[in-house]
Design a protein around this motif. Sequence first.
Motif: not given
Length: 131
Positions: A88-103
């Motif tokens: 994100l600091e290098c210019g990417a845009s957020l698609e989905m916040e980091v989170g714990d996935m069931p897999y």
Amino acid sequence: MYIPPGFNTVTPYYFVEDAESFVSFLVHGLGGEETCRTVRGDGCIQNAQVKLGTSTVMVSEATERYPAMAAAFYLYVSDADAAMKRALECGASLEMEVGDMPYGDRQGGVRDKHGNIWWISQRTVEEPYTP
């Protein structure tokens, strides 16, 4: 069959507008290491190779014959939160916040300015995926 060190059976090859900035994002935003570069007569990148973890990707400046095209990638990292912050600091845009996935992955997503989606994932269990 011989595959050069750092490459896999399938190696992503990006054709992008402004390949220079894309290589910079791979290195600074995703923690890659540029290992090789050739330049065309016009000064644009003909082929750059960037090592991301155990994989190498290749990048070329888009041309009329090989136009820019976006894709999606699943990138394993050791720390998803830190990797997401750096991207994100290098210019990417957020698609989905980091989170714990069931897999069993801790995962978030970003889109780079070239349109590629990166699913940044940290495996939290040492076991294969199960349905």
